[in-house]
Enzyme design. Structure first.
Site, PDB file in Angstrom:
ATOM      1  N   ARG A  21     -14.659  23.417 -28.972  1.00 43.44           N
ATOM      2  CA  ARG A  21     -14.464  22.780 -27.660  1.00 43.44           C
ATOM      3  C   ARG A  21     -13.454  23.546 -26.812  1.00 43.44           C
ATOM      4  NH1 ARG A  21     -14.118  18.545 -31.372  1.00 43.44           N
ATOM      5  NH2 ARG A  21     -15.679  16.885 -31.208  1.00 43.44           N
ATOM      6  N   ARG A  59      -3.053  27.625 -34.735  1.00 43.56           N
ATOM      7  CA  ARG A  59      -2.062  27.201 -35.710  1.00 43.56           C
ATOM      8  C   ARG A  59      -1.260  28.426 -36.134  1.00 43.56           C
ATOM      9  NH1 ARG A  59      -2.499  22.714 -34.346  1.00 43.56           N
ATOM     10  NH2 ARG A  59      -3.033  20.856 -35.537  1.00 43.56           N
ATOM     11  N   HIS A  98       4.972  24.947 -29.116  1.00 43.70           N
ATOM     12  CA  HIS A  98       3.769  24.196 -29.513  1.00 43.70           C
ATOM     13  C   HIS A  98       3.530  23.057 -28.520  1.00 43.70           C
ATOM     14  CE1 HIS A  98       1.116  22.893 -33.161  1.00 43.70           C
ATOM     15  NE2 HIS A  98       0.499  22.710 -32.005  1.00 43.70           N
ATOM     16  N   GLU A 129       7.453  25.708 -37.893  1.00 39.53           N
ATOM     17  CA  GLU A 129       7.913  25.079 -36.649  1.00 39.53           C
ATOM     18  C   GLU A 129       8.807  23.879 -36.970  1.00 39.53           C
ATOM     19  OE1 GLU A 129       4.411  23.847 -34.593  1.00 39.53           O
ATOM     20  OE2 GLU A 129       3.643  25.877 -34.354  1.00 39.53           O
TER      21      GLU A 129
END
Length: 313
Positions: A154, A232, A279, A261
């Site tokens: 998507r 990611r 992020h 992270e």
């Protein structure tokens, strides 16, 4: 006190917390001084986990919740949730697809522009009073260049539409060719990197894509090439990337995601040819409200015995 008890692994925005705590008895795992003590004390009554994509839900956690029925994830990525355990034990898992697609695609293009046109560096140039005293270095054009997409789900399709508007040539790598897109399919990621001026990574996380962007891919991308990662942190071999940025194997990178992270590798902070984002691809008010609503809708549907809006398992 609301009857249904849920365990939250991390905070949601206040507008979601207010609604959840009005409808459920919420246990805040992230605030517990002794997390294991909290799980041991309340675990027998927990019927749902509300989590975030980067926090997930391990098999170890789920095993301690004998009444668990559903894991509702705030985010599209479910690689941190043990889906095999959930399937084997009849647990439902939901996520929040579609509602964040456009924002993540926006930030991918934003990072591409910021990296190629050196927008952060130009901001610093002006603030430091250099404008008028020395010349700002020339930068790299985006329009009309070759954009390679590692991933064509998507979000990949949304990024491609935006790159198309810049007059870019587009090709993509994926596990299978997508018959519903007109862009060129390249089954070899190294070959795609060799062709591309810019390589944008938007594959799912998980073992199948672990360090898929490795030293060989970066070498193929080349000294004029740029890497953009909005997928990611696990999809990129960070040691190889840092080395490539340091020694000029690639020209630059724009990164929204990292290993470990938020405590990212400190070497990134010393590099002038990388643009760093926390992020934050889905970090707009509009999208975060829609994500939280979808988490809450999935929980409400489950406990009402209705079909789940966005099931994963």
């Amino acid at each position: 006190m609301p009857e249904v008890e849920i365990l939250m692994t991390g905070a949601y925005p206040e507008w979601d917390m207010v609604d959840l705590e009005a409808k459920y008895r919420v246990h805040r795992l992230w605030e517990a001084t002794d997390r294991q003590e909290l799980i041991t004390r309340v675990g027998k009554d927990i019927r749902a986990i509300a989590t975030r994509g980067e926090l997930g839900a391990s098999a170890e956690l789920m095993k301690q919740l004998p009444k668990l029925e559903i894991v509702s994830c705030y985010g599209v990525g479910t690689d941190a949730i043990d889906l095999s355990y959930a399937r084997a034990n009849g647990l439902r898992v939901t996520n929040t697809p579609d509602v964040l697609t456009e924002d993540v695609a926006d930030i991918a293009i934003g990072l591409l522009l910021a990296t190629a046109r050196q927008i952060p560096q130009a901001d610093g140039f002006v603030r430091a009073g250099q404008w008028g005293n020395v010349a700002m270095p020339l930068v790299t054009r985006v329009s009309g260049k070759k954009v390679g997409l590692a991933g064509m789900g998507r979000i990949g399709k949304a990024i491609a539409r935006r790159a198309d508007a810049f007059g870019c040539d587009i090709a993509y790598f994926a596990r299978n060719e997508h018959k519903d897109v007109a862009y060129a399919y390249q089954p070899d990621l190294v070959a795609l990197a060799d062709w591309a001026d810019f390589l944008i990574v938007i594959v799912p996380g998980g073992q199948a894509t672990m360090k898929i962007i490795n030293a060989e891919v970066l070498k193929a991308l080349g000294p004029n090439g740029m890497l953009i990662n909005v997928s990611r942190g696990t999809t990129v071999d960070e040691e190889a990337l840092i080395a490539a940025l340091q020694n000029g194997t690639i020209q630059a990178a724009g990164l929204d995601v990292f290993l470990n992270e938020p405590k990212i590798d400190a070497r990134f902070l010393t590099l002038q040819n990388v643009v760093l984002q926390p992020h934050h691809g889905s970090g707009t008010v509009e999208t975060r409200k829609a994500m939280g609503q979808l988490v809450r809708d999935n929980l409400a549907a489950h406990f009402a015995g209705n079909p789940l809006p966005t099931p994963v398992v």
